[in-house]
Design a protein around this motif. Sequence first.
Motif, PDB file in Angstrom:
ATOM      1  N   VAL A 283      43.076  -8.586  20.815  1.00  0.00           N
ATOM      2  CA  VAL A 283      43.635  -7.480  20.271  1.00  0.00           C
ATOM      3  C   VAL A 283      43.146  -6.194  21.508  1.00  0.00           C
ATOM      4  O   VAL A 283      41.912  -6.384  21.671  1.00  0.00           O
ATOM      5  CB  VAL A 283      43.317  -7.157  18.964  1.00  0.00           C
ATOM      6  CG1 VAL A 283      43.547  -5.683  18.352  1.00  0.00           C
ATOM      7  CG2 VAL A 283      43.680  -8.050  17.629  1.00  0.00           C
ATOM      8  N   PRO A 284      44.060  -5.512  21.929  1.00  0.00           N
ATOM      9  CA  PRO A 284      43.632  -4.540  22.787  1.00  0.00           C
ATOM     10  C   PRO A 284      42.774  -3.558  21.948  1.00  0.00           C
ATOM     11  O   PRO A 284      43.027  -3.236  20.762  1.00  0.00           O
ATOM     12  CB  PRO A 284      44.937  -3.929  23.400  1.00  0.00           C
ATOM     13  CG  PRO A 284      45.964  -4.304  22.358  1.00  0.00           C
ATOM     14  CD  PRO A 284      45.529  -5.499  21.746  1.00  0.00           C
ATOM     15  N   ALA A 285      41.769  -2.930  22.499  1.00  0.00           N
ATOM     16  CA  ALA A 285      41.146  -1.739  21.787  1.00  0.00           C
ATOM     17  C   ALA A 285      41.826  -0.536  21.879  1.00  0.00           C
ATOM     18  O   ALA A 285      41.456   0.637  22.890  1.00  0.00           O
ATOM     19  CB  ALA A 285      39.673  -1.555  22.484  1.00  0.00           C
ATOM     20  N   TYR A 294      45.033  -4.593  11.743  1.00  0.00           N
ATOM     21  CA  TYR A 294      44.251  -4.490  10.333  1.00  0.00           C
ATOM     22  C   TYR A 294      45.524  -4.910   9.483  1.00  0.00           C
ATOM     23  O   TYR A 294      45.061  -5.708   8.405  1.00  0.00           O
ATOM     24  CB  TYR A 294      44.001  -3.277  10.294  1.00  0.00           C
ATOM     25  CG  TYR A 294      43.349  -2.814   9.021  1.00  0.00           C
ATOM     26  CD1 TYR A 294      42.131  -3.499   8.620  1.00  0.00           C
ATOM     27  CD2 TYR A 294      43.906  -1.996   7.986  1.00  0.00           C
ATOM     28  CE1 TYR A 294      41.402  -3.180   7.351  1.00  0.00           C
ATOM     29  CE2 TYR A 294      43.393  -1.898   6.913  1.00  0.00           C
ATOM     30  CZ  TYR A 294      42.005  -2.206   6.664  1.00  0.00           C
ATOM     31  OH  TYR A 294      41.629  -1.838   5.442  1.00  0.00           O
ATOM     32  N   ALA A 295      46.684  -4.528   9.527  1.00  0.00           N
ATOM     33  CA  ALA A 295      47.654  -4.812   8.721  1.00  0.00           C
ATOM     34  C   ALA A 295      47.953  -6.407   8.514  1.00  0.00           C
ATOM     35  O   ALA A 295      48.088  -6.975   7.593  1.00  0.00           O
ATOM     36  CB  ALA A 295      48.958  -4.060   9.132  1.00  0.00           C
ATOM     37  N   VAL A 326      35.405   2.004  19.503  1.00  0.00           N
ATOM     38  CA  VAL A 326      35.532   0.418  19.485  1.00  0.00           C
ATOM     39  C   VAL A 326      34.612  -0.206  18.161  1.00  0.00           C
ATOM     40  O   VAL A 326      34.926  -0.941  17.748  1.00  0.00           O
ATOM     41  CB  VAL A 326      34.955  -0.063  20.733  1.00  0.00           C
ATOM     42  CG1 VAL A 326      34.975  -1.604  20.577  1.00  0.00           C
ATOM     43  CG2 VAL A 326      36.052   0.495  21.908  1.00  0.00           C
ATOM     44  N   GLU A 327      33.545   0.185  18.182  1.00  0.00           N
ATOM     45  CA  GLU A 327      32.295  -0.316  17.398  1.00  0.00           C
ATOM     46  C   GLU A 327      32.697  -0.022  15.801  1.00  0.00           C
ATOM     47  O   GLU A 327      32.808  -0.843  14.838  1.00  0.00           O
ATOM     48  CB  GLU A 327      31.004   0.159  17.321  1.00  0.00           C
ATOM     49  CG  GLU A 327      30.193  -0.509  18.823  1.00  0.00           C
ATOM     50  CD  GLU A 327      30.280  -2.036  18.846  1.00  0.00           C
ATOM     51  OE1 GLU A 327      30.165  -2.478  17.536  1.00  0.00           O
ATOM     52  OE2 GLU A 327      30.411  -2.562  19.780  1.00  0.00           O
ATOM     53  N   ALA A 328      33.508   1.456  15.588  1.00  0.00           N
ATOM     54  CA  ALA A 328      34.011   1.745  14.266  1.00  0.00           C
ATOM     55  C   ALA A 328      35.247   0.819  13.751  1.00  0.00           C
ATOM     56  O   ALA A 328      35.442   0.294  12.868  1.00  0.00           O
ATOM     57  CB  ALA A 328      34.203   3.404  14.053  1.00  0.00           C
ATOM     58  N   SER A 329      36.107   0.629  14.986  1.00  0.00           N
ATOM     59  CA  SER A 329      37.322  -0.096  14.681  1.00  0.00           C
ATOM     60  C   SER A 329      36.865  -1.686  14.346  1.00  0.00           C
ATOM     61  O   SER A 329      37.630  -2.158  13.482  1.00  0.00           O
ATOM     62  CB  SER A 329      38.232   0.207  15.932  1.00  0.00           C
ATOM     63  OG  SER A 329      38.604   1.226  16.185  1.00  0.00           O
ATOM     64  N   ALA A 330      35.902  -2.119  15.195  1.00  0.00           N
ATOM     65  CA  ALA A 330      35.389  -3.453  14.800  1.00  0.00           C
ATOM     66  C   ALA A 330      35.011  -3.635  13.555  1.00  0.00           C
ATOM     67  O   ALA A 330      35.369  -4.594  12.824  1.00  0.00           O
ATOM     68  CB  ALA A 330      34.407  -4.048  15.853  1.00  0.00           C
ATOM     69  N   GLU A 331      34.538  -2.741  12.931  1.00  0.00           N
ATOM     70  CA  GLU A 331      33.715  -2.766  11.390  1.00  0.00           C
ATOM     71  C   GLU A 331      34.991  -2.605  10.660  1.00  0.00           C
ATOM     72  O   GLU A 331      34.743  -3.406   9.416  1.00  0.00           O
ATOM     73  CB  GLU A 331      32.678  -1.509  11.212  1.00  0.00           C
ATOM     74  CG  GLU A 331      31.323  -1.917  12.012  1.00  0.00           C
ATOM     75  CD  GLU A 331      30.654  -3.086  11.374  1.00  0.00           C
ATOM     76  OE1 GLU A 331      30.803  -3.333  10.146  1.00  0.00           O
ATOM     77  OE2 GLU A 331      30.156  -3.836  12.323  1.00  0.00           O
ATOM     78  N   THR A 336      38.024  -7.054   6.496  1.00  0.00           N
ATOM     79  CA  THR A 336      39.025  -7.936   5.908  1.00  0.00           C
ATOM     80  C   THR A 336      38.526  -9.520   5.724  1.00  0.00           C
ATOM     81  O   THR A 336      39.066 -10.324   5.087  1.00  0.00           O
ATOM     82  CB  THR A 336      40.249  -7.926   6.790  1.00  0.00           C
ATOM     83  OG1 THR A 336      39.765  -8.656   8.045  1.00  0.00           O
ATOM     84  CG2 THR A 336      40.803  -6.490   6.995  1.00  0.00           C
ATOM     85  N   GLY A 337      37.343  -9.784   6.353  1.00  0.00           N
ATOM     86  CA  GLY A 337      36.677 -11.225   6.186  1.00  0.00           C
ATOM     87  C   GLY A 337      36.966 -11.793   7.568  1.00  0.00           C
ATOM     88  O   GLY A 337      36.126 -12.952   7.609  1.00  0.00           O
ATOM     89  N   ALA A 338      37.459 -11.178   8.510  1.00  0.00           N
ATOM     90  CA  ALA A 338      37.490 -11.911   9.905  1.00  0.00           C
ATOM     91  C   ALA A 338      36.215 -11.518  10.587  1.00  0.00           C
ATOM     92  O   ALA A 338      36.031 -10.434  10.587  1.00  0.00           O
ATOM     93  CB  ALA A 338      38.915 -11.459  10.422  1.00  0.00           C
ATOM     94  N   ALA A 339      35.914 -12.483  11.431  1.00  0.00           N
ATOM     95  CA  ALA A 339      34.959 -12.025  12.321  1.00  0.00           C
ATOM     96  C   ALA A 339      35.390 -11.330  13.741  1.00  0.00           C
ATOM     97  O   ALA A 339      36.613 -11.510  14.088  1.00  0.00           O
ATOM     98  CB  ALA A 339      34.493 -13.510  13.007  1.00  0.00           C
ATOM     99  N   VAL A 340      34.689 -10.527  14.317  1.00  0.00           N
ATOM    100  CA  VAL A 340      35.132  -9.571  15.268  1.00  0.00           C
ATOM    101  C   VAL A 340      34.270  -9.675  16.458  1.00  0.00           C
ATOM    102  O   VAL A 340      32.966  -9.652  16.197  1.00  0.00           O
ATOM    103  CB  VAL A 340      35.397  -8.134  14.937  1.00  0.00           C
ATOM    104  CG1 VAL A 340      35.862  -7.446  16.084  1.00  0.00           C
ATOM    105  CG2 VAL A 340      36.418  -8.132  13.620  1.00  0.00           C
ATOM    106  N   HIS A 341      34.598  -9.917  17.663  1.00  0.00           N
ATOM    107  CA  HIS A 341      33.696  -9.704  19.022  1.00  0.00           C
ATOM    108  C   HIS A 341      34.620  -8.896  19.779  1.00  0.00           C
ATOM    109  O   HIS A 341      35.720  -8.807  19.929  1.00  0.00           O
ATOM    110  CB  HIS A 341      33.541 -11.034  19.352  1.00  0.00           C
ATOM    111  CG  HIS A 341      32.638 -12.060  18.870  1.00  0.00           C
ATOM    112  ND1 HIS A 341      31.474 -12.163  19.173  1.00  0.00           N
ATOM    113  CD2 HIS A 341      32.904 -12.894  17.702  1.00  0.00           C
ATOM    114  CE1 HIS A 341      30.744 -13.202  18.368  1.00  0.00           C
ATOM    115  NE2 HIS A 341      31.572 -13.431  17.308  1.00  0.00           N
ATOM    116  N   VAL A 342      33.655  -8.128  20.515  1.00  0.00           N
ATOM    117  CA  VAL A 342      34.087  -6.999  21.662  1.00  0.00           C
ATOM    118  C   VAL A 342      33.946  -7.673  22.769  1.00  0.00           C
ATOM    119  O   VAL A 342      32.728  -7.914  23.043  1.00  0.00           O
ATOM    120  CB  VAL A 342      33.542  -5.754  21.332  1.00  0.00           C
ATOM    121  CG1 VAL A 342      33.805  -4.753  22.300  1.00  0.00           C
ATOM    122  CG2 VAL A 342      33.787  -5.221  19.774  1.00  0.00           C
TER     123      VAL A 342
END
Length: 383
Positions: A283-285, A294-295, A326-331, A336-342
């Motif tokens: 996903v692009p930031a 998110y949808a 970026v950090e707020a978007s990752a949170e 949703t339950g998915a893991a996120v890495h930046v």
Amino acid sequence: MPNANNWQGDVLRDLRGTPPPQHARSHGPAQEQHPAQQQQQPQRQEPVGAGAQPPTRNSAASPGPAAPPPRTHRPARSPDSRPVVDSALTGTARRPQRGESAAARIARAVRRIVSSSTAREVAELTRTAEQIQQPVTTGRQIAVTSIRGGAGKTTVAALLGTAYAHYRHDPVLLVEADPALGSLPLRLGAESLRWTTADLADIVEPQMSLLDVTGYLVQLPDNAWLLPGSQGRIGAMLDTTAYERVMVALRRYFGVTVVDCETLPAEVARVALSAAQARVLAVPATLDGITSTYAVLQWMQGLPRHMIAGTVVALTSTTPRPGIDVEASAEKLRSTGAAVHVLPHDRHLAAGGELRTELLARPTRLAAARLAAEVFQLSQKRR
């Protein structure tokens, strides 16, 4: 053909095992073998990578020394080898640059000297390596895809494959399931291509050894191999039947397989996602990237739990100063339950071309290792 506007419903039917509508094309996960394939399997199979020594560096154009017996559906002649980059374009590329500037590298080195972060960093990297190096009893398949082009999907697949090849001792395979104009061979530094995924579907047999199989692949550093999706020709196709046949046949030879899929909702990408033990969504930031992702993750919450639990979002910063937090978007995506890495912005990655790990910025290498470790851990949870 499935309705392109209802690809979510098609994936849902695939995952739940419900029959598709009569007008839809049926396709099952590549993970399971058909009875005919099971009968062809030898009674005793070696564990993944057990006792298999990597062959000497062979050209991708020449098969292994023990040629498999002829089959009626084998191609009439072997394909010609083609260069990854046309000779007229080889001189247009500039010298690759480092992932971060000299000033940034010096400042980082000074901070590491005057602080206690070095020991913590080494300890974290050691734990990460231990997670990636865990043994497997059955080859793990990891699918990388995106919702739209330009999201860094191929870059993420190359980073994952490179990390697994560096840390693991068993063979690692990178499969290009994006045959139209995929750039995975270029990213991995391959010089020429010959056999493709569709070609190998008509060649590979259960009795073949690792040495036989790797004779049809492009050898990469660190005990890794590449199976291209095409030879760079426009119009190359890969159907779900060929993809399933190849992935089922090759699974026992490689500890980890990273699949660079087409963007959703392509048919092969849906099959790859449903069959893989873990999925990575590049996903692009950007605001539109975060919004659409998110949808999709909200929709995935309605699928069986293992689907979103086995999905990791790789949030890539395409510019030095993204237009979002970026950090707020990752949170928000993690909710949703998915893991996120930046993955931070890296000048070397942003320039395209061959990925050279020694030129990556240190934060990029650490982030890629963390991403590879978590994806691998999630793939271990689904047998």
